[in-house]
Design an enzyme around this catalytic site. Structure first.
Site, PDB file in Angstrom:
ATOM      1  N   ALA A 133       8.587  -7.729  23.548  1.00  0.00           N
ATOM      2  CA  ALA A 133       8.977  -8.979  22.903  1.00  0.00           C
ATOM      3  C   ALA A 133       8.059  -9.344  21.737  1.00  0.00           C
ATOM      4  O   ALA A 133       8.493  -9.998  20.789  1.00  0.00           O
ATOM      5  CB  ALA A 133       9.021 -10.118  23.916  1.00  0.00           C
ATOM      6  N   THR A 134       6.802  -8.913  21.782  1.00  0.00           N
ATOM      7  CA  THR A 134       5.913  -9.189  20.644  1.00  0.00           C
ATOM      8  C   THR A 134       6.497  -8.552  19.385  1.00  0.00           C
ATOM      9  O   THR A 134       6.618  -9.210  18.343  1.00  0.00           O
ATOM     10  CB  THR A 134       4.503  -8.612  20.906  1.00  0.00           C
ATOM     11  OG1 THR A 134       3.966  -9.251  22.073  1.00  0.00           O
ATOM     12  CG2 THR A 134       3.578  -8.848  19.726  1.00  0.00           C
ATOM     13  N   ASN A 138       6.350 -19.559  28.845  1.00  0.00           N
ATOM     14  CA  ASN A 138       5.655 -18.635  29.746  1.00  0.00           C
ATOM     15  C   ASN A 138       4.545 -19.293  30.554  1.00  0.00           C
ATOM     16  O   ASN A 138       4.113 -18.750  31.565  1.00  0.00           O
ATOM     17  CB  ASN A 138       5.092 -17.453  28.947  1.00  0.00           C
ATOM     18  CG  ASN A 138       4.289 -17.889  27.757  1.00  0.00           C
ATOM     19  OD1 ASN A 138       4.791 -18.584  26.870  1.00  0.00           O
ATOM     20  ND2 ASN A 138       3.026 -17.525  27.735  1.00  0.00           N
ATOM     21  N   GLN A 155      10.979 -14.710  28.871  1.00  0.00           N
ATOM     22  CA  GLN A 155      10.834 -15.245  30.235  1.00  0.00           C
ATOM     23  C   GLN A 155      12.162 -15.597  30.888  1.00  0.00           C
ATOM     24  O   GLN A 155      12.179 -15.990  32.052  1.00  0.00           O
ATOM     25  CB  GLN A 155       9.946 -16.498  30.229  1.00  0.00           C
ATOM     26  CG  GLN A 155       8.490 -16.240  29.882  1.00  0.00           C
ATOM     27  CD  GLN A 155       7.722 -15.503  30.981  1.00  0.00           C
ATOM     28  OE1 GLN A 155       8.157 -15.395  32.128  1.00  0.00           O
ATOM     29  NE2 GLN A 155       6.564 -14.982  30.615  1.00  0.00           N
ATOM     30  N   SER A 165      11.933  -8.614  26.749  1.00  0.00           N
ATOM     31  CA  SER A 165      10.847  -7.740  27.197  1.00  0.00           C
ATOM     32  C   SER A 165      11.152  -7.247  28.607  1.00  0.00           C
ATOM     33  O   SER A 165      11.357  -8.053  29.519  1.00  0.00           O
ATOM     34  CB  SER A 165       9.536  -8.527  27.208  1.00  0.00           C
ATOM     35  OG  SER A 165       8.513  -7.726  27.732  1.00  0.00           O
ATOM     36  N   HIS A 187       9.271  -5.748  30.895  1.00  0.00           N
ATOM     37  CA  HIS A 187       8.289  -5.875  31.985  1.00  0.00           C
ATOM     38  C   HIS A 187       8.220  -7.273  32.580  1.00  0.00           C
ATOM     39  O   HIS A 187       7.554  -7.493  33.591  1.00  0.00           O
ATOM     40  CB  HIS A 187       6.902  -5.382  31.533  1.00  0.00           C
ATOM     41  CG  HIS A 187       6.130  -6.310  30.645  1.00  0.00           C
ATOM     42  ND1 HIS A 187       5.232  -7.222  31.147  1.00  0.00           N
ATOM     43  CD2 HIS A 187       6.092  -6.449  29.302  1.00  0.00           C
ATOM     44  CE1 HIS A 187       4.664  -7.879  30.133  1.00  0.00           C
ATOM     45  NE2 HIS A 187       5.176  -7.428  29.005  1.00  0.00           N
ATOM     46  N   THR A 233      10.706   7.644  17.484  1.00  0.00           N
ATOM     47  CA  THR A 233      11.429   8.299  18.572  1.00  0.00           C
ATOM     48  C   THR A 233      11.622   7.337  19.736  1.00  0.00           C
ATOM     49  O   THR A 233      10.679   6.672  20.164  1.00  0.00           O
ATOM     50  CB  THR A 233      10.650   9.544  19.037  1.00  0.00           C
ATOM     51  OG1 THR A 233      10.494  10.404  17.906  1.00  0.00           O
ATOM     52  CG2 THR A 233      11.376  10.277  20.147  1.00  0.00           C
ATOM     53  N   CYS A 254      -2.658 -13.688  27.395  1.00  0.00           N
ATOM     54  CA  CYS A 254      -3.277 -13.419  26.091  1.00  0.00           C
ATOM     55  C   CYS A 254      -4.188 -14.564  25.680  1.00  0.00           C
ATOM     56  O   CYS A 254      -5.153 -14.383  24.955  1.00  0.00           O
ATOM     57  CB  CYS A 254      -2.235 -13.193  25.025  1.00  0.00           C
ATOM     58  SG  CYS A 254      -0.576 -13.192  25.651  1.00  0.00           S
TER      59      CYS A 254
END
Ligand SMILES: *Cc1c(COP(=O)(O)O)cnc(C)c1O
Length: 383
Positions: A72-73, A152, A180, A200, A202, A241, A327
């Site tokens: 997502a970043t 988040n 989220q 994202s 994860h 790739t 973060c």
């Protein structure tokens, strides 16, 4: 000691079903999805396209509107920078919220240094944006509005559908950081009038290092400038790739979420209520941060006046919890989200985030209540 994981807004465990789906693509099916001359390449390409369809279906879009990224970043960067770099010279204004993720705020800071003007709107003490504020901030130079779906840190859900409608009526691009919310809340990009949406894997039981940006192709057709130049993959928007195993994993994570989301939300929300009630019964000085009404089921963020979150976290090694965004934690500054809610620095430093997920049990919550209560009896107002 077995640690109980209660930090599911930072990341989630890869679902075993996701892992099984990924495994062959690491072991035998290692082809490059861009290889046109043999079965290794064809198989990889087919797997990518099946995953792209699962992801697209899940958010109600066309598969050719999905651009794979590293997370997502990167999706946020591609959406906001990509739109800014591509904009005509009279569209130099971006609107966002003070409570956004750093992956949005930092791009906006960067663009501000490079000739863009940024409006960072405040939220109310519940963490919610007032639609009228967005409307008032729109100028004729406004290019883009970027608002996250679910926060988040505090789990607050913004009124995305209403904001989408407003942006559509004004002809302004609308970007949503949905890291989220995808896999946890129903999202329909079409009925929410979203132009760009970041995902994202994860955060919803898929692997780290993969995500996607939805880019609208009609009404309107959104044009972005790429951030990376190379082989022209992903319609020229994201060269490199494709990580086939990661993409397969994200597709599987969407498929599982579509199947379990409704029941899972009920189960997780009852665990969250159990946690909140347990803590409120045993700890007399505590408050919830952010709206309880408009909130993701798995999130709880609370202040414990008279404590320091770092000391509390060190005193409860049985549970993995956090003081805020993963973060933000590394910078040791008070949470910008909690400050935006109007909390003092002391209150922000006394706050903890509990993130409940798919693999938590009632027993986990019993333990969490017990250790937090025990810790607060020892630490609160003693330092
Ligand atoms: C985790 C998160 C991100 C960053 O996603 P990555 O895939 O880890 O880069 C961005 N925005 C929000 C709201 C998040 O929760």
């Amino acid at each position: 000691m077995k640690q109980i994981y209660l930090d599911n807004q930072a990341t989630t465990m890869v679902d075993p079903e996701v892992f099984s789906a990924m495994e062959p693509w690491l072991k035998y099916q290692f082809g490059n999805a861009a290889s046109r001359n043999h079965i290794f390449g064809w198989a990889a390409e087919e797997a990518v396209e099946i995953a792209r369809e699962l992801i697209a279906d899940f958010i109600g879009v066309n598969p050719n509107e999905i651009i794979f990224t590293s997370g997502a970043t990167e999706a946020n960067n591609l959406a906001i920078q990509g739109a800014a770099l591509n904009a005509s010279s009279n569209k130099k204004h971006i609107i966002t919220l003070k409570t956004e993720h750093k992956a949005v705020l930092d791009i906006c800071d960067y663009l501000e240094k490079n000739g863009f003007s940024i409006t960072r709107l405040p939220v109310n003490k519940e963490g919610m944006i007032d639609l009228a504020l967005i409307e008032k901030s729109i100028k004729k130079e406004t290019l883009l509005v970027s608002v996250m779906h679910v926060n988040n840190e505090i789990g607050v859900i913004q009124p995305i559908k209403d904001i989408g409608k407003l942006c559509k009526a004004k002809g302004i691009l609308f970007h949503v950081d949905a890291a989220q919310s995808v896999g946890k809340l129903p999202i329909n990009v079409e009925s929410f009038d979203i132009d760009l949406l970041s995902i994202s894997a994860h955060k919803f039981y898929g692997p780290k290092g993969v995500g996607a940006l939805y880019v609208r192709r009609k009404n309107p057709r959104v044009s972005l400038s790429p951030l990376l130049y190379g082989g022209g993959h992903e319609r020229g928007l994201r060269s490199g790739t494709l990580p086939v195993h990661q993409i397969v994993g994200m597709g599987k994570a969407c498929q599982i979420a579509a199947r379990v989301m409704e029941d899972e939300t009920k189960r997780i929300s009852s665990l969250r209520d159990q946690l909140l009630q347990g803590i409120e019964e045993d700890v007399s000085h505590c408050n919830v941060n952010g709206s309880m009404k408009h909130r993701l089921a798995g999130n709880l963020n609370m202040s414990f006046p008279g404590t320091q979150n770092e000391a509390v976290i060190a005193a409860v090694p049985e549970i993995a919890i956090s003081s805020g965004a993963a973060c933000t934690t590394s910078t040791m500054e008070p949470s910008h989200v909690l400050l935006a809610l109007g909390l003092s620095k002391e209150m922000a430093y006394s706050s903890l985030r509990f993130g409940i997920g798919r693999f938590n049990t009632k027993q986990d919550i019993d333990t969490a209540v017990e250790v937090i209560s025990r810790c607060m009896k020892k630490l609160q107002f003693r330092s």
